[in-house]
Design an enzyme around this catalytic site. Sequence first.
Site, PDB file in Angstrom:
ATOM      1  N   SER A 109      40.857  39.250  33.504  1.00 55.22           N
ATOM      2  CA  SER A 109      40.506  40.179  34.574  1.00 55.22           C
ATOM      3  C   SER A 109      41.731  40.903  35.126  1.00 55.22           C
ATOM      4  CB  SER A 109      39.757  39.415  35.673  1.00 55.22           C
ATOM      5  OG  SER A 109      39.170  40.283  36.591  1.00 55.22           O
ATOM      6  N   ASP A 246      39.853  47.182  37.279  1.00 53.56           N
ATOM      7  CA  ASP A 246      40.818  46.145  36.931  1.00 53.56           C
ATOM      8  C   ASP A 246      40.787  45.963  35.415  1.00 53.56           C
ATOM      9  OD1 ASP A 246      38.302  45.024  36.848  1.00 53.56           O
ATOM     10  OD2 ASP A 246      38.950  43.062  37.579  1.00 53.56           O
ATOM     11  N   ASP A 248      39.405  44.040  33.191  1.00 60.21           N
ATOM     12  CA  ASP A 248      38.170  43.908  32.413  1.00 60.21           C
ATOM     13  C   ASP A 248      37.046  44.759  32.975  1.00 60.21           C
ATOM     14  OD1 ASP A 248      37.676  42.365  34.686  1.00 60.21           O
ATOM     15  OD2 ASP A 248      36.523  40.857  33.591  1.00 60.21           O
ATOM     16  N   ASP A 250      35.337  44.872  35.772  1.00 60.09           N
ATOM     17  CA  ASP A 250      34.211  44.395  36.579  1.00 60.09           C
ATOM     18  C   ASP A 250      34.409  44.703  38.057  1.00 60.09           C
ATOM     19  OD1 ASP A 250      36.147  42.495  37.183  1.00 60.09           O
ATOM     20  OD2 ASP A 250      34.876  40.750  36.757  1.00 60.09           O
TER      21      ASP A 250
END
Length: 453
Positions: A109, A246, A248, A250
């Site tokens: 992440s 960010d 990833d 999400d």
Amino acid sequence: MPRLFGTDGVRGLANGPLTADLALGVAQAAAVVLTQGRSAEARRAEGRRPTAVVARDPRISGEFISAAVAAGLASSGIDVLDAGVIPTPAAAFLIADIDADFGVMVSASHNPAPDNGIKIFARGGRKLPDIVEDRIEEHLGLPNLTPTGADVGRIRRFSDAEDRYVLHLLASLPHRLDGLHVVLDCANGAAAGVSPEVFRVAGARLTIIGDEPDGLNINDGVGSTHLDRLAAAVVEARADIGIAHDGDADRCLAIDAEGNIVDGDRIMAILALGMAERGALRDNTLVTTVMSNLGLRVAMEQHGIRTVQTKVGDRYVLEEMNEHEYSLGGEQSGHVIMRDFATTGDGILTGIQLVSQMARTRKSLAELASVMTVFPQTLVNVRDVDHHRLEGDETIAAAVADAERELGASGRVLLRPSGTEPMVRVMVEAEATETSDRIAHRLADVVRGALGS
């Protein structure tokens, strides 16, 4: 021994605690635990193997970790569809879209490039409950599935993964983005290939930064944890809005035309009002965590929208939303969940929905965000204390009660023990910064005196 699964999967330094061997073992254990249900048995009875989607963000270690995950699954008799580099919410969507038995996302992440992680999603693209993660951890080291010959799994490229996800996002739009200039910060992460395409096809004019991932530069000075560069780019380009993802994708945070940050709370406020106007906010309810600013609850009350609070963590927001079928929830950090279109936080979905609301109302982001007044918030971390004794300590309880009486309806107090270290977080919100600072430090002193060694 600490729990292997944290608040968002298995995470750690790649080739440190998170080795290829561990990734292989976790995948093999997940194959046992997640293919014990009736649906997997029905597939086998029909001569079909269970299926899993595997994806990753672009950090360099994701190449060997995802390979280890795929190997662990295929050696357990699972057919693997390798989706390559895509956002975490895309992986979750694809699991549901093709009715896979489960899926694995390799990502850390917003963490720096040397870290990585393994997130496992159940059928339907849902995050695993703690009890299932515990069963996977318990199975590590126990006998695995060991099919041979034609019963081992195959690993194939998921060739249309991005296209499926892009079409899904575009289908969610209530209004096109024509006429708006958007600066996108893709964090040199998983959004770099998808987010610009979605915004462009939806009609936005784009300026893009953080869209050159090289495996090492993910989240490095860009993205939702480093907003200065995006703010400067928005002002320089005279753009209408900046959107930050960010690593990833999400999460979504935003920058208004003047370079000011619009956090997850204010994004949720904007989306909640827009959805309520369209009759899309189920039960007229917004789900937040206890860390959301008091100003969000006050703003929602003023517009007849109820707020429900959960523990910190998007998984707890999701649990509440799934249990009651609420349609919108999220966190101040920018994890926003739109349950009609996603099973997890989706930064690209959030971004296009936010810009769509600007286009529909013909209002600037600053105008839309002004619906919520942010209460000053002071957070003090009290370290090296016995945080396990926080609940039930009478001295602390009395101090909190005194603070709440002083604040009345114009503020609030929250004390939270850390889940990973001997620390208590003291958070106070009030109408004035001086008040929140004074009360927070007073409570921190009480906690230190009561729980310190």
